[in-house]
Design a protein around this motif. Structure first.
Motif, mmCIF file in Angstrom:
data_model
loop_
_atom_site.group_PDB
_atom_site.id
_atom_site.type_symbol
_atom_site.label_atom_id
_atom_site.label_comp_id
_atom_site.label_asym_id
_atom_site.label_seq_id
_atom_site.Cartn_x
_atom_site.Cartn_y
_atom_site.Cartn_z
ATOM 1 N N SER A 1 52.417 51.899 58.632
ATOM 2 C CA SER A 1 51.024 51.930 59.093
ATOM 3 C C SER A 1 50.075 52.379 57.986
ATOM 4 N N ILE A 2 50.647 52.827 56.872
ATOM 5 C CA ILE A 2 49.845 53.367 55.771
ATOM 6 C C ILE A 2 49.985 52.450 54.565
ATOM 7 N N ASP A 3 48.859 51.921 54.132
ATOM 8 C CA ASP A 3 48.840 51.025 52.974
ATOM 9 C C ASP A 3 48.265 51.791 51.790
ATOM 10 N N PHE A 4 49.150 52.237 50.906
ATOM 11 C CA PHE A 4 48.702 53.036 49.765
ATOM 12 C C PHE A 4 47.978 52.179 48.721
ATOM 13 N N LYS A 5 48.183 50.874 48.760
ATOM 14 C CA LYS A 5 47.489 49.998 47.810
ATOM 15 C C LYS A 5 46.062 49.713 48.271
ATOM 16 N N LYS A 6 45.929 49.356 49.556
ATOM 17 C CA LYS A 6 44.596 49.064 50.093
ATOM 18 C C LYS A 6 43.864 50.327 50.551
ATOM 19 N N LYS A 7 44.567 51.455 50.520
ATOM 20 C CA LYS A 7 43.987 52.753 50.900
ATOM 21 C C LYS A 7 43.512 52.739 52.361
ATOM 22 N N THR A 8 44.411 52.347 53.264
ATOM 23 C CA THR A 8 44.073 52.328 54.687
ATOM 24 C C THR A 8 45.181 52.996 55.505
ATOM 25 N N ILE A 9 44.802 53.442 56.681
ATOM 26 C CA ILE A 9 45.743 54.006 57.640
ATOM 27 C C ILE A 9 45.443 53.370 58.995
ATOM 28 N N SER A 10 46.465 52.823 59.646
ATOM 29 C CA SER A 10 46.271 52.080 60.899
ATOM 30 C C SER A 10 46.914 52.806 62.079
ATOM 31 N N ILE A 11 46.184 52.862 63.198
ATOM 32 C CA ILE A 11 46.701 53.451 64.431
ATOM 33 C C ILE A 11 47.183 52.303 65.293
ATOM 34 N N GLU A 12 48.493 52.168 65.441
ATOM 35 C CA GLU A 12 49.089 51.005 66.095
ATOM 36 C C GLU A 12 50.047 51.352 67.227
ATOM 37 N N ARG A 13 50.445 52.590 67.330
ATOM 38 C CA ARG A 13 51.416 52.972 68.363
ATOM 39 C C ARG A 13 51.215 54.450 68.726
ATOM 40 N N ASN B 1 68.186 59.736 83.849
ATOM 41 C CA ASN B 1 69.039 60.868 84.221
ATOM 42 C C ASN B 1 68.259 62.178 84.369
ATOM 43 N N GLY B 2 66.931 62.088 84.229
ATOM 44 C CA GLY B 2 66.093 63.269 84.386
ATOM 45 C C GLY B 2 66.015 64.155 83.160
ATOM 46 N N LYS B 3 66.482 63.643 82.014
ATOM 47 C CA LYS B 3 66.441 64.423 80.786
ATOM 48 C C LYS B 3 65.196 64.065 79.960
ATOM 49 N N PRO B 4 64.582 65.056 79.295
ATOM 50 C CA PRO B 4 63.399 64.770 78.474
ATOM 51 C C PRO B 4 63.726 63.771 77.366
ATOM 52 N N LYS B 5 62.797 62.852 77.125
ATOM 53 C CA LYS B 5 63.011 61.837 76.107
ATOM 54 C C LYS B 5 61.671 61.413 75.510
ATOM 55 N N LEU B 6 61.666 61.080 74.221
ATOM 56 C CA LEU B 6 60.465 60.582 73.558
ATOM 57 C C LEU B 6 60.450 59.066 73.620
ATOM 58 N N PHE B 7 59.298 58.519 73.979
ATOM 59 C CA PHE B 7 59.141 57.075 74.078
ATOM 60 C C PHE B 7 58.049 56.611 73.115
ATOM 61 N N VAL B 8 58.349 55.556 72.378
ATOM 62 C CA VAL B 8 57.378 54.961 71.458
ATOM 63 C C VAL B 8 56.754 53.757 72.151
ATOM 64 N N GLU B 9 55.437 53.738 72.235
ATOM 65 C CA GLU B 9 54.746 52.650 72.908
ATOM 66 C C GLU B 9 53.710 52.016 71.986
ATOM 67 N N THR B 10 53.644 50.705 72.027
ATOM 68 C CA THR B 10 52.631 49.987 71.250
ATOM 69 C C THR B 10 51.394 49.687 72.086
#
Length: 455
Positions: free
Chosen positions: A242-254, A263-272
């Motif tokens: 998400s980070i372009d060091f050449k174009k000097k940009t940072i993108s928020i995509e997820r 099972n009722g256990k805590p878990k991290l989910f990645v969403e787009t």
């Protein structure tokens, strides 16, 4: 539901199985509902479900056209193909469960969990206070009593408003699906939420904050939050691609959210799927943040080499991982941020308030509100204006000076100006010196003019 036919149908999940639910009226005009099993489990392919639905609907249509649909048969229990009246008198818990199942595919994970918690609390209250009330019996006064109860518990108006909106949404769905003839909350007024005035740090307080988080595992996260005003879930969702060091940009995509697995256990989910379309944005890479990111990337490679097989690769490619390769959780950010602030005696504020601090500094330096909206990723200008308009003091000063100048109001004098003004008035009260006779004679002489006098 398909409204162009004399009957309607939807797909629904019941007891872990996929059903086609037909809705129609019998000869007496009473509404009926018929559940037909597809024979498929809840988790099945879309193609298989579509094929099963088409076959069942075609069979039902054939029976309907040949008058083979039985209208007045009593519902049979423990059968997969049964005819039953529309469940207008169903238990509230069953209705809310059906509604949550219906909205789950299109609702954000955090929204769904919020709705689920609200319905659980609402049902707990209704079971205690109105145990015999069914969906058909529920009225606005009972719902209002519940909202008043939450207010009496100390909930803020904004929180009670969320309860109102969630319950209202459920019954709106019931009316849309023709489970209820009318909305039971039509006579109610939405609770008024108090205006939220954000807490924020000024420039000096932020620099002090940066100092206490130096070499802390949240150091980069805190800096990104303050410089960019990103939400917690957006920061944790950053990946190196998400980070372009050449174009000097940072993108928020997820984003990264915390929830429970099957099972009722805590878990991290990645969403787009982000909060709004405006949330997905690309911003310039600030040099200070770029330096910190490059250092972090370098250290990640070192820790991975050092950890070997023990280094976690589940979230490989994410920026906000700890030295063991594990992604820092949202709850850890909130907890550790609060603990560090408390330990160092800084002014208490939430992690999310760093977002407000970013906005306040931009406003203080005359950045237009529209530009701040785009920087923060707000869906509309009104959201930004409602949150931060009270901080836009420079614009108010300019407005005061403008109206003062236009209307010709006398500028307020300083003490030095007042003293000078008084001195001038005193001198003006002294008698004027006598004029010389020569001056007087010169004045009495007729003046010559090369121009004729106008008549």
């Amino acid at each position: 539901m398909k409204a162009s036919l004399p009957y309607k149908y939807i797909t629904s999940v019941k007891n872990g199985k996929q059903y086609v639910v037909f809705d129609y009226k019998d000869k007496a005009g009473k509404r009926k509902r018929k559940w037909v099993s597809t024979g498929l489990p809840e988790k099945c392919t879309k193609k298989a479900l579509n094929e099963a639905v088409e076959e069942i609907v075609a069979d039902f249509a054939d029976k309907w056209n040949n008058n083979q649909v039985v209208f007045n048969t009593a519902p049979k229990k423990n059968t997969e193909d049964e005819s039953e009246p529309v469940v207008i008198n169903q238990e509230l818990s069953d209705f809310f469960s059906e509604w949550l199942t219906a909205i789950k595919p299109n609702a954000a994970r955090t929204t769904y969990q919020c709705y689920k918690r609200i319905m659980e609390r609402f049902m707990k209250y209704m079971s205690a206070e109105y145990p015999d009330v069914t969906l058909a019996d529920l009225n606005h006064s009972q719902i209002q009593t519940f909202l008043n109860y939450k207010m009496d518990q100390g909930l803020k108006g904004s929180s009670v408003k969320q309860y109102y909106l969630a319950i209202h949404s459920a019954f709106m769905w019931a009316v849309k699906m023709e489970i209820l003839p009318q909305h039971p909350m039509d006579k109610m007024v939405m609770p008024r939420a108090e205006r939220h005035e954000a807490v924020f740090y000024n420039e000096d307080e932020l620099n002090e904050l940066f100092e206490v988080f130096k070499d802390h595992k949240l150091e980069l996260i805190v800096h990104i939050a303050a410089y960019y005003g990103l939400r917690r879930c957006e920061i944790l969702g950053l990946k190196w691609d998400s980070i372009d060091f050449k174009k000097k940009t940072i993108s928020i995509e997820r984003k990264v959210v915390s929830d429970y697995d099957e099972n009722g256990k805590p878990k991290l989910f990645v969403e787009t799927r982000l909060k709004t379309n405006s949330t997905r944005r690309t911003l310039p890479l600030i040099p200070h943040i770029e330096e910190m990111l490059l250092e972090k990337k370098k250290m990640d490679k070192h820790y991975k080499k050092l950890g070997g097989k023990e280094y976690s690769t589940e979230f490989e490619g994410f920026v906000c991982c700890d030295p063991y390769g594990k992604l820092i959780s949202p709850n850890t950010v909130t907890h550790d941020f609060h603990e560090v602030i408390k330990k160092n005696g800084l002014k208490m504020l939430r992690f999310h308030d760093l977002r407000h601090s970013c906005a306040s500094l931009l406003l203080a330096n005359d950045i237009p509100m529209k530009a701040i909206q785009e920087w923060l990723g707000h869906a509309t200008f009104n959201i930004t204006a409602n949150l931060y308009s009270h901080l836009e003091y420079n614009a108010k000063v300019a407005s005061a000076e403008t109206i003062s100048r236009v209307l010709g109001a006398k500028k307020e004098e300083t003490p030095a100006e007042s003293e000078q003004s008084a001195k001038t008035e005193t001198e003006s009260e002294k008698p004027a010196p006598k004029k010389s006779n020569s001056r007087k004679k010169k004045k009495d002489a007729p003046a010559e003019s090369s121009h004729p006098t106008a008549v």
